[in-house]
Design an enzyme around this catalytic site. Sequence first.
Site, mmCIF file in Angstrom:
data_model
loop_
_atom_site.group_PDB
_atom_site.id
_atom_site.type_symbol
_atom_site.label_atom_id
_atom_site.label_comp_id
_atom_site.label_asym_id
_atom_site.label_seq_id
_atom_site.Cartn_x
_atom_site.Cartn_y
_atom_site.Cartn_z
ATOM 1 N N ARG A 150 -10.199 -5.345 -14.484
ATOM 2 C CA ARG A 150 -8.376 -5.580 -14.010
ATOM 3 C C ARG A 150 -9.048 -7.472 -14.015
ATOM 4 N NH1 ARG A 150 -5.019 -1.642 -11.960
ATOM 5 N NH2 ARG A 150 -6.143 -0.361 -10.601
ATOM 6 N N HIS B 173 -15.210 2.452 -15.887
ATOM 7 C CA HIS B 173 -14.722 1.655 -14.354
ATOM 8 C C HIS B 173 -15.908 0.495 -13.748
ATOM 9 C CE1 HIS B 173 -14.241 1.301 -9.791
ATOM 10 N NE2 HIS B 173 -12.800 1.241 -9.918
ATOM 11 N N ARG C 179 -14.068 1.917 3.919
ATOM 12 C CA ARG C 179 -12.199 1.366 4.760
ATOM 13 C C ARG C 179 -11.468 1.863 4.292
ATOM 14 N NH1 ARG C 179 -10.846 -1.380 -0.540
ATOM 15 N NH2 ARG C 179 -9.554 0.461 -1.236
ATOM 16 N N ARG D 22 -5.323 1.709 -13.543
ATOM 17 C CA ARG D 22 -3.396 1.930 -13.377
ATOM 18 C C ARG D 22 -2.527 1.089 -12.475
ATOM 19 N NH1 ARG D 22 -3.778 6.057 -9.535
ATOM 20 N NH2 ARG D 22 -3.308 7.390 -10.689
ATOM 21 N N ASN E 198 1.073 -1.546 0.099
ATOM 22 C CA ASN E 198 0.339 0.577 -0.284
ATOM 23 C C ASN E 198 1.104 1.397 -0.398
ATOM 24 O OD1 ASN E 198 -2.328 -1.451 0.366
ATOM 25 N ND2 ASN E 198 -2.479 -1.334 2.356
ATOM 26 N N HIS F 86 -14.671 -3.989 0.096
ATOM 27 C CA HIS F 86 -14.437 -3.664 -1.436
ATOM 28 C C HIS F 86 -16.015 -2.895 -1.682
ATOM 29 C CE1 HIS F 86 -13.152 -3.282 -5.824
ATOM 30 N NE2 HIS F 86 -12.461 -2.571 -5.300
#
Length: 707
Positions: free
Chosen positions: A375, A435, A564, A405, A47, A592
């Site tokens: 992704r 997205h 989160r 990214r 992270n 998530h």
Amino acid sequence: MSPSSEKFSIDKELSWLSFNERVLQEAADNSVPLVERVRFLGIYSSNMDEFFRVRVAAVRRSMLLSTLQEGRNLSKHLMAKIQTKVVLLQERFDAIYSELMRELARRNIYLINEQQLSDFQSHWLRAYFRDHLKRHIAPLIIHNNTDLIKHINDNSTYLVVCLFTPERKQYALVEVPTKNVERFIQLPPEKSKLKKHLILLDNIIRHCVDELFAPFFEYDHIEAFSMKFTRDAEFNLTDELEQSQLEKLTIGLKQRLTAEPVRLVYDREMPEHMLAMLTTHLKISNTECIIPGGRYHSFKDFIGFPNPGRKHLVNKKIEALDCAIFKHFPNKFDAIQHRDILVHYPYHKFSHFTELVRQAAYDPKVRFIKLNIYRVAKKSRIIQSLIDAVKNGKQVTAIVELRARFDEMNNIEWSRELAEAGVTVHYGIPSLKVHSKLCLIGREEPQGIQLYGHVGSGNFNESTAKVYTDVSLFTANQEICSEIGQVFEFIQHPYKRFDFKHLIVSPVNVRPELERLIDAEIAQANIGKKAAITLKLNNLVDEVLIQKLYQASAAGVKIKLLIRGMCCLLPDIPGVSDNIAVYSIVDRFLEHSRIMLFYAGGENKLFLCSADWMSRNIDNRVEVSAPVYDPALKALLMDILALQFADNTKARIINKEQGNLYKSRGNKRKVRSQMAVYQYLANAEKKFQQQLISATSAEESVSGVQS
């Protein structure tokens, strides 16, 4: 006090550091299995790498720009706060690491260095180095004109080597080859099989460093110290119109390889002459973060820390659940036609989605498949199913977001593979990242083309679905599916106007819709009726929406937030946010999923979303929030939210002080929401499976009587 009269917020970068501090808390938590605690150090480090590559890099760019302008340099002040917090966290990280190494030793697991080797281990490692490791190492010899920035990979850890002679110091750089060899090597037992010895590649290289340099250099002695370098992850895309988006991105990725430095982490035992050499060659100035650390860097590899000990040192594996209705109907389209379906990852099997796409690839009734790709896994079954669908004559459209990214190169390769197979590939909208998590399948049925849709909060990624909590809605509601089709059309034709009555779509209608939903709660509160908003998001950063929540709080709307990561909103400000409670859960799975719940006079309008409340998601991305209409599914999702807000084990209170205090349990029973949700879903699936069996038996009985 009016919420608009003063800005009440925390800088998102500092809030992000507070989130990563919660990750570090998991490494320090004695209730977490020991090896999992070590792995949390890896998550924290990974992270932090991204934090510097993205967020600190942005602050640094702002600093450089502000030098051209008059007035107070706020970015410089923020950078100083970041540096102070990072150094404090690094000190805590080092202390936790030392504690965990002692705890491992108590369980006969030893992570040793080259100075702790026995003769037997030394001999074995030298053979291992020659046979398996040396082939992957090519030292970079540093001269005055060596451009280190050009040659360093910021995903790697390095040993800085100095060869000493009376006349001079010769420096070299050795990359630790973790791409080709596991970072942790378990040594064979020497005497007792009870003791397990692990060693890092870094220390194997230190032990055998003479074998690299002695054949070619003369020196009196040699020293090696570790370092890690991080650079700006942003890159510029040229606006040349004759270039395709694919070509632009490829150029941008090459620019990233030589981007500006933002962080140098080095072994605090490194001598001053070596550090001075590095800062000179890397062109590090006082605008970057230069951070002294321990002996090892690239701690992200500790995510894969092995467990050579007993099973209780890692989390007990939980078996992913079957979705009863998908299991009941061999044909996935029959299941979705039966009723809307919610699937919760990682509690449910991700194979429910991959199986839907696999069946669509050869179902003779399927006419087309449309899918967003942001992704996906390295070995994606979904990609293969799309290719199989083309072979079977289906019309397949893939929207591939090339600017995801750190997944840019993967997506470039996937887009080429799909295009070569005959898939119609679109790269989205140049000004907007795509997205959303959408899939739309058209199937020829007696009544005509029937649409089957998917809207989710998570990526179509088999790997991350095992550790990210996400929600997926499968529906045959033709109005919703038709609007999913409009989103695909919007991505391909953004100049057209679209009217969404069910979906909330960024950037088309999201701001007015969210403000309308909040205003409706404010109106209810103003006339003394119950009003409430419950949000579960990864990040809450958008200033306009934060001000809107302050306005709602001031009107008396009860607001509960589960955030989160970054939360720029400050709760508990009298007259402004004293009706807002904010919590954060960090546990074995990464929270998530994104869910919005508005009381709406008892109607309970509930949405699952792909978007966080950040300006980029609201204004600069294609995002989709879908309503949940089925009363049973709505009740189930509200129960899950209630379990999460009842968490008194892994929930932290987010307050003005950013103290990350654990939510007090008091005399209440222990609730660990992730495990509670898993058990709740397991019971719900068992109950629903029994209902399906009973309904099938009843139908068969009626059919038997009629015949």
